[in-house]
Design a protein around this motif. Structure first.
Motif, PDB file in Angstrom:
ATOM      1  N   ILE A  77       8.756  12.069 -22.832  1.00  0.00           N
ATOM      2  CA  ILE A  77       8.434  13.550 -23.005  1.00  0.00           C
ATOM      3  C   ILE A  77       6.934  13.716 -22.194  1.00  0.00           C
ATOM      4  CG2 ILE A  77       8.109  15.607 -24.426  1.00  0.00           C
ATOM      5  CD1 ILE A  77      10.397  14.009 -26.038  1.00  0.00           C
ATOM      6  N   GLY A  78       6.032  12.975 -22.827  1.00  0.00           N
ATOM      7  CA  GLY A  78       4.600  13.170 -22.555  1.00  0.00           C
ATOM      8  C   GLY A  78       4.224  12.561 -21.117  1.00  0.00           C
ATOM      9  N   SER A  79       3.144  12.796 -20.802  1.00  0.00           N
ATOM     10  CA  SER A  79       2.554  12.299 -19.517  1.00  0.00           C
ATOM     11  C   SER A  79       2.486  10.600 -19.503  1.00  0.00           C
ATOM     12  CB  SER A  79       1.278  12.761 -19.074  1.00  0.00           C
ATOM     13  OG  SER A  79       0.273  12.552 -20.015  1.00  0.00           O
ATOM     14  N   ILE A  80       2.720  10.224 -18.290  1.00  0.00           N
ATOM     15  CA  ILE A  80       2.803   8.610 -18.244  1.00  0.00           C
ATOM     16  C   ILE A  80       1.343   7.936 -18.218  1.00  0.00           C
ATOM     17  CG2 ILE A  80       3.681   6.794 -16.563  1.00  0.00           C
ATOM     18  CD1 ILE A  80       5.682   8.830 -15.628  1.00  0.00           C
ATOM     19  N   LYS A  81       1.508   7.093 -19.166  1.00  0.00           N
ATOM     20  CA  LYS A  81       0.117   6.547 -19.295  1.00  0.00           C
ATOM     21  C   LYS A  81       0.417   5.061 -18.297  1.00  0.00           C
ATOM     22  CE  LYS A  81      -2.671   3.816 -22.296  1.00  0.00           C
ATOM     23  NZ  LYS A  81      -2.464   2.223 -22.513  1.00  0.00           N
ATOM     24  N   LEU A  82      -0.522   5.217 -17.378  1.00  0.00           N
ATOM     25  CA  LEU A  82      -0.370   4.277 -16.156  1.00  0.00           C
ATOM     26  C   LEU A  82      -1.085   2.763 -16.516  1.00  0.00           C
ATOM     27  CD1 LEU A  82       1.323   3.735 -13.530  1.00  0.00           C
ATOM     28  CD2 LEU A  82      -0.932   4.632 -12.273  1.00  0.00           C
ATOM     29  N   ASP A  83      -0.739   2.100 -17.437  1.00  0.00           N
ATOM     30  CA  ASP A  83      -1.269   0.807 -17.944  1.00  0.00           C
ATOM     31  C   ASP A  83      -0.797  -0.225 -16.915  1.00  0.00           C
ATOM     32  OD1 ASP A  83       1.310   0.272 -18.802  1.00  0.00           O
ATOM     33  OD2 ASP A  83       0.778   0.504 -20.757  1.00  0.00           O
ATOM     34  N   ASP A  84      -1.441  -1.547 -17.177  1.00  0.00           N
ATOM     35  CA  ASP A  84      -0.863  -2.690 -16.373  1.00  0.00           C
ATOM     36  C   ASP A  84       0.716  -2.850 -16.140  1.00  0.00           C
ATOM     37  OD1 ASP A  84      -3.504  -2.924 -15.596  1.00  0.00           O
ATOM     38  OD2 ASP A  84      -3.840  -4.972 -16.255  1.00  0.00           O
ATOM     39  N   GLU A  85       1.157  -2.811 -17.613  1.00  0.00           N
ATOM     40  CA  GLU A  85       2.466  -3.073 -17.320  1.00  0.00           C
ATOM     41  C   GLU A  85       3.563  -2.027 -16.570  1.00  0.00           C
ATOM     42  OE1 GLU A  85       6.220  -3.610 -20.793  1.00  0.00           O
ATOM     43  OE2 GLU A  85       4.373  -2.366 -21.287  1.00  0.00           O
ATOM     44  N   GLU A  86       3.009  -0.713 -16.724  1.00  0.00           N
ATOM     45  CA  GLU A  86       3.510  -0.007 -15.954  1.00  0.00           C
ATOM     46  C   GLU A  86       3.452  -0.073 -14.468  1.00  0.00           C
ATOM     47  OE1 GLU A  86       6.120   3.568 -15.680  1.00  0.00           O
ATOM     48  OE2 GLU A  86       5.152   3.044 -17.568  1.00  0.00           O
ATOM     49  N   ILE A  87       2.331  -0.536 -13.943  1.00  0.00           N
ATOM     50  CA  ILE A  87       1.719  -0.665 -12.707  1.00  0.00           C
ATOM     51  C   ILE A  87       2.821  -1.807 -12.175  1.00  0.00           C
ATOM     52  CG2 ILE A  87       0.333  -1.505 -10.864  1.00  0.00           C
ATOM     53  CD1 ILE A  87      -1.911   0.018 -12.608  1.00  0.00           C
ATOM     54  N   ARG A  88       2.931  -2.579 -12.969  1.00  0.00           N
ATOM     55  CA  ARG A  88       3.753  -3.971 -12.549  1.00  0.00           C
ATOM     56  C   ARG A  88       5.194  -3.744 -12.580  1.00  0.00           C
ATOM     57  NH1 ARG A  88       0.293  -6.640 -16.385  1.00  0.00           N
ATOM     58  NH2 ARG A  88      -1.186  -7.804 -15.187  1.00  0.00           N
ATOM     59  N   GLU A  89       5.734  -2.888 -13.331  1.00  0.00           N
ATOM     60  CA  GLU A  89       7.198  -2.574 -13.162  1.00  0.00           C
ATOM     61  C   GLU A  89       7.482  -1.928 -11.966  1.00  0.00           C
ATOM     62  OE1 GLU A  89      11.199  -1.606 -13.686  1.00  0.00           O
ATOM     63  OE2 GLU A  89       9.970  -3.164 -14.647  1.00  0.00           O
ATOM     64  N   MET A 123       5.690  -1.697  -9.138  1.00  0.00           N
ATOM     65  CA  MET A 123       5.315  -2.386  -8.002  1.00  0.00           C
ATOM     66  C   MET A 123       6.127  -3.777  -7.906  1.00  0.00           C
ATOM     67  SD  MET A 123       2.960  -0.778  -6.215  1.00  0.00           S
ATOM     68  CE  MET A 123       2.539  -1.922  -5.073  1.00  0.00           C
ATOM     69  N   SER A 124       7.262  -3.700  -8.787  1.00  0.00           N
ATOM     70  CA  SER A 124       7.971  -4.932  -8.798  1.00  0.00           C
ATOM     71  C   SER A 124       9.013  -4.813  -7.581  1.00  0.00           C
ATOM     72  CB  SER A 124       9.002  -4.922 -10.142  1.00  0.00           C
ATOM     73  OG  SER A 124      10.043  -3.902 -10.006  1.00  0.00           O
ATOM     74  N   VAL A 160       0.836  -1.098   0.164  1.00  0.00           N
ATOM     75  CA  VAL A 160       0.033  -0.032   0.028  1.00  0.00           C
ATOM     76  C   VAL A 160       0.983   1.168  -0.040  1.00  0.00           C
ATOM     77  CG1 VAL A 160      -1.630   1.339   1.453  1.00  0.00           C
ATOM     78  CG2 VAL A 160      -2.003  -1.025   1.087  1.00  0.00           C
ATOM     79  N   CYS A 161       1.837   1.377   0.736  1.00  0.00           N
ATOM     80  CA  CYS A 161       2.615   2.376   0.972  1.00  0.00           C
ATOM     81  C   CYS A 161       3.450   2.671  -0.390  1.00  0.00           C
ATOM     82  CB  CYS A 161       3.811   2.407   1.895  1.00  0.00           C
ATOM     83  SG  CYS A 161       2.998   2.704   3.684  1.00  0.00           S
ATOM     84  N   SER A 162       4.018   1.516  -0.900  1.00  0.00           N
ATOM     85  CA  SER A 162       4.579   1.508  -2.269  1.00  0.00           C
ATOM     86  C   SER A 162       3.684   1.977  -3.407  1.00  0.00           C
ATOM     87  CB  SER A 162       5.114   0.365  -2.719  1.00  0.00           C
ATOM     88  OG  SER A 162       6.017   0.369  -4.020  1.00  0.00           O
ATOM     89  N   GLY A 222       0.950 -14.376  -4.051  1.00  0.00           N
ATOM     90  CA  GLY A 222       0.328 -14.209  -5.403  1.00  0.00           C
ATOM     91  C   GLY A 222      -0.823 -13.582  -5.724  1.00  0.00           C
ATOM     92  N   ALA A 223      -1.017 -12.582  -4.896  1.00  0.00           N
ATOM     93  CA  ALA A 223      -2.356 -11.734  -5.249  1.00  0.00           C
ATOM     94  C   ALA A 223      -2.031 -10.432  -6.160  1.00  0.00           C
ATOM     95  CB  ALA A 223      -2.577 -11.066  -3.887  1.00  0.00           C
ATOM     96  N   TYR A 224      -0.901 -10.644  -6.812  1.00  0.00           N
ATOM     97  CA  TYR A 224      -0.610  -9.579  -7.881  1.00  0.00           C
ATOM     98  C   TYR A 224      -1.615  -9.190  -8.977  1.00  0.00           C
ATOM     99  CZ  TYR A 224       4.083 -10.849  -6.550  1.00  0.00           C
ATOM    100  OH  TYR A 224       5.312 -11.057  -5.790  1.00  0.00           O
ATOM    101  N   VAL A 225      -2.306 -10.038  -9.189  1.00  0.00           N
ATOM    102  CA  VAL A 225      -3.676  -9.649 -10.103  1.00  0.00           C
ATOM    103  C   VAL A 225      -4.500  -8.598  -9.421  1.00  0.00           C
ATOM    104  CG1 VAL A 225      -5.472 -10.238 -11.603  1.00  0.00           C
ATOM    105  CG2 VAL A 225      -3.474 -11.735 -11.665  1.00  0.00           C
ATOM    106  N   ASN A 226      -4.887  -9.034  -8.415  1.00  0.00           N
ATOM    107  CA  ASN A 226      -5.643  -8.117  -7.458  1.00  0.00           C
ATOM    108  C   ASN A 226      -5.040  -6.800  -6.955  1.00  0.00           C
ATOM    109  OD1 ASN A 226      -7.583 -10.146  -7.987  1.00  0.00           O
ATOM    110  ND2 ASN A 226      -7.426 -10.930  -5.819  1.00  0.00           N
ATOM    111  N   ILE A 227      -3.842  -6.900  -6.791  1.00  0.00           N
ATOM    112  CA  ILE A 227      -2.945  -5.776  -6.400  1.00  0.00           C
ATOM    113  C   ILE A 227      -3.114  -4.750  -7.610  1.00  0.00           C
ATOM    114  CG2 ILE A 227      -0.745  -4.848  -5.821  1.00  0.00           C
ATOM    115  CD1 ILE A 227      -0.242  -7.505  -4.028  1.00  0.00           C
TER     116      ILE A 227
END
Length: 167
Positions: free
Chosen positions: A131-143, A145-146, A108-110, A153-158
């Motif tokens: 250069i542009g604003s960051i698109k926070l897609d699932d790949e970006e979130i996973r990276e 939060m890595s 949660v803190c992360s 293994g609750a990653y999908v829900n996280i």
């Protein structure tokens, strides 16, 4: 050698004396009784001890407490506003973003710190447009939060919980 330090933990000033080799995590848990950050690997690799340190996420097991004299530390407990959960905490509950719950405070803190990094337009390793604003897609979130590991293994829900708050 001991040192007198003061920390502001979850909005409360806390003074303590620590051995200069004491980690921030040990100072919080063992000296101040703040048990939200968890001791996982004790090597900065699992993220269970993640806190917000002066507003930025940090693994507290690698930080020496004396280096943060006067710092503002927010744990998962300090994110809530009294009985009202922080939106990220609420999202973790709604999306069942935890199983055993051990890693949840650090996750949660992360996640909260990560969203601040995105709002400040700090790129990650997978950010496509620097250069542009960051698109926070699932790949970006996973990276982003890595650095926080979940043994259950609750990653999908996280990811779903973080995505909801990010929108």
């Amino acid at each position: 050698m001991d040192a007198q330090i003061e920390l502001r933990v979850d909005g409360q000033p806390r003074a303590l004396t620590v051995d200069t080799r004491t980690t921030l995590l040990d100072a919080l848990r063992d000296r101040l009784g703040v048990t939200s950050p968890k001791k996982g690997c004790d090597h900065g690799q699992c993220g269970a001890c993640t806190v917000l340190l002066d507003g930025r996420r940090a693994v507290s097991c690698l930080a020496l407490a004396v280096a943060y004299d006067g710092a503002e530390i927010t744990t998962a407990d300090g994110l809530a506003d009294g009985a009202e959960l922080h939106p990220m905490q609420q999202s973790f509950v709604e999306h069942d973003g935890f199983q055993c719950g051990y890693c949840t405070p650090g996750q949660v803190c992360s996640a909260v710190g990560m969203l601040e990094e995105v709002h400040a337009n700090h790129p990650s390793h997978v950010t496509k447009d620097l250069i542009g604003s960051i698109k926070l897609d699932d790949e970006e979130i996973r990276e982003r939060m890595s650095g926080n590991l979940c043994r259950c293994g609750a990653y999908v829900n996280i990811v779903a919980a973080v995505r909801e708050v990010a929108q």
